[in-house]
Motif scaffolding. Sequence first.
Motif, short mmCIF file in Angstrom:
data_model
loop_
_atom_site.label_atom_id
_atom_site.label_comp_id
_atom_site.label_asym_id
_atom_site.label_seq_id
_atom_site.Cartn_x
_atom_site.Cartn_y
_atom_site.Cartn_z
N ILE B 54 -18.38 -85.04 -63.81
CA ILE B 54 -18.14 -83.84 -62.99
C ILE B 54 -17.13 -84.16 -61.89
CG2 ILE B 54 -19.18 -82.21 -61.36
CD1 ILE B 54 -21.74 -82.35 -63.03
N LEU B 55 -17.32 -85.31 -61.24
CA LEU B 55 -16.44 -85.68 -60.14
C LEU B 55 -15.01 -85.94 -60.61
CD1 LEU B 55 -18.81 -87.90 -57.97
CD2 LEU B 55 -17.84 -85.69 -57.35
N PRO B 60 -17.72 -80.78 -57.02
CA PRO B 60 -18.79 -79.95 -57.57
C PRO B 60 -18.97 -78.61 -56.87
CG PRO B 60 -19.65 -82.05 -56.73
CD PRO B 60 -18.16 -82.12 -56.63
N ASN B 61 -18.43 -78.50 -55.66
CA ASN B 61 -18.59 -77.28 -54.88
C ASN B 61 -17.49 -76.24 -55.16
OD1 ASN B 61 -20.56 -76.38 -53.21
ND2 ASN B 61 -19.56 -77.06 -51.32
N VAL B 63 -15.23 -73.41 -56.70
CA VAL B 63 -15.59 -72.24 -57.50
C VAL B 63 -14.60 -72.10 -58.66
CG1 VAL B 63 -15.79 -69.74 -57.50
CG2 VAL B 63 -16.70 -71.06 -55.61
N SER B 66 -15.54 -69.73 -65.47
CA SER B 66 -15.79 -70.57 -66.63
C SER B 66 -16.21 -69.71 -67.82
CB SER B 66 -16.88 -71.59 -66.31
OG SER B 66 -17.95 -70.96 -65.68
N VAL B 67 -15.65 -70.04 -68.96
CA VAL B 67 -15.96 -69.31 -70.18
C VAL B 67 -16.49 -70.29 -71.21
CG1 VAL B 67 -15.07 -67.79 -71.97
CG2 VAL B 67 -14.14 -67.66 -69.67
N PHE B 85 -10.54 -70.66 -59.29
CA PHE B 85 -10.63 -69.23 -58.99
C PHE B 85 -9.27 -68.57 -58.75
CE2 PHE B 85 -11.77 -65.55 -56.34
CZ PHE B 85 -12.58 -64.91 -57.26
N ILE B 142 -19.00 -66.88 -66.52
CA ILE B 142 -19.54 -66.79 -65.17
C ILE B 142 -18.54 -67.35 -64.16
CG2 ILE B 142 -22.04 -66.78 -65.58
CD1 ILE B 142 -21.94 -69.81 -65.06
N VAL B 143 -18.68 -66.88 -62.94
CA VAL B 143 -17.88 -67.42 -61.84
C VAL B 143 -18.87 -68.11 -60.91
CG1 VAL B 143 -16.27 -66.86 -59.99
CG2 VAL B 143 -16.36 -65.44 -62.03
N ASP B 144 -18.73 -69.42 -60.77
CA ASP B 144 -19.68 -70.14 -59.93
C ASP B 144 -19.16 -71.55 -59.62
OD1 ASP B 144 -22.11 -70.79 -58.56
OD2 ASP B 144 -23.10 -69.29 -59.81
N MET B 145 -19.99 -72.33 -58.95
CA MET B 145 -19.60 -73.69 -58.58
C MET B 145 -19.52 -74.58 -59.82
SD MET B 145 -21.86 -74.17 -55.16
CE MET B 145 -23.27 -73.29 -55.78
N GLY B 147 -19.99 -77.71 -60.36
CA GLY B 147 -21.10 -78.64 -60.58
C GLY B 147 -22.26 -77.97 -61.30
N ALA B 148 -22.60 -76.77 -60.84
CA ALA B 148 -23.71 -76.03 -61.43
C ALA B 148 -23.40 -75.65 -62.88
CB ALA B 148 -24.00 -74.78 -60.60
N VAL B 149 -22.17 -75.22 -63.12
CA VAL B 149 -21.77 -74.80 -64.46
C VAL B 149 -21.84 -75.98 -65.44
CG1 VAL B 149 -19.84 -73.98 -65.87
CG2 VAL B 149 -20.26 -72.95 -63.64
#
Lengths: 154, 204
Positions: B54-55, B60-61, B63, B66-67, B85, B142-145, B147-149
């Motif tokens: 991820i790094l 990870p923060n 935005v 993501s598809v 974004f 979705i559109v998000d952080m 790291g979470a994705v």
Amino acid sequence: MKENELRVGIGEVQVKQGDQILVAYGVGSCVVIILYDEEKRIGGLAHCLLPSGNKNSLKYPKGAIEEIIRQMSIFGVRKNRIVAKIVGGATMFNGFERHAIGRRNIKRAREELEKHNIPVIAEDVFGTWGRSIFFNILNGEVRINSYRHGNKIL
Amino acid sequence: MIDAKRLTPEQLDALREVANIGSGHAATSLSQLMGKKVMVRVPKILTGPLEEVILKIADPNDVVVSVLLYFLGDLTGRTLLLYPFEEAQELTTLLMPTVQDNVTEVQESLLKEVSNILSCSYMNSLGELLGLLILPSVPGMIVDMVGAVLSSVVLEFGREKDFIFCVETEFDFGDAGKPLSAFFLLLPDTTSLEAILKKLNLEK
């Protein structure tokens, strides 16, 4: 990142005392378990990936909770003083989930805390969005920041 | 069972080449769609524990738009397209300069479709090259952080739970003065990794 902030990566555990903020960035289906002793101002944060696995490791709630309790006890914290907060367990892609990891993570975290008789005093779980978590050990406040749902204090 | 941690340099080279062909086709599709030049960077193979990978991709923060698509058939796994974004906004403006009403809804649909085209042309060329049948799903977005994705996608579908194997390709579609890029991640299941190497006669 501020001076008193400390990042807790995936599969890691941190226990600190006093003026410290433990941070977990970008938590999706992972579960973050926060344990706190208000009187001594000692707190621990675990960033777990999965409900369970082959080995007993910090990646899973069981091992992570045990480790936090162990480290807190070094500071002289008694188990019956500890309270818990649980955050995370999202389902990021709705309709794509196969193993419902998020839900199972939360269920497991609750079960493990119950085994230790640690009360869960607050939760921000499930949903379909990611969260970044800032745990202020000085006052026990947990700030949750999410891109889609703004800020929230637990 | 193949161990993604112990791929030989020849195997890694072959996988990079496969990714190169796939992303080349994807870039051509994007270029035709946009009527602009699209460049592809040399694909990178990212392996390692989840956190590390991820790094390597982003903070990870950050935005991202993501598809996600998953594919079935002879090969199984996921593809994930990540657009920072701002670049996503820029890309939709480039593709549809006159959008006014319902901007986000139209933009969302547009990005899904672009990603669908990119992923499918990537997977089609892989299928043709390897002589394998690959069927993609409908896209989810979705559109998000980031790291979470990423962590959720890997954990929900991965078999080797905390070890990631993924092929990353960066697309450049900006003008000389304005670099724009997107990341394409190919996350094959371990058995599919094996199938690819077998087709390339590089199985140990």
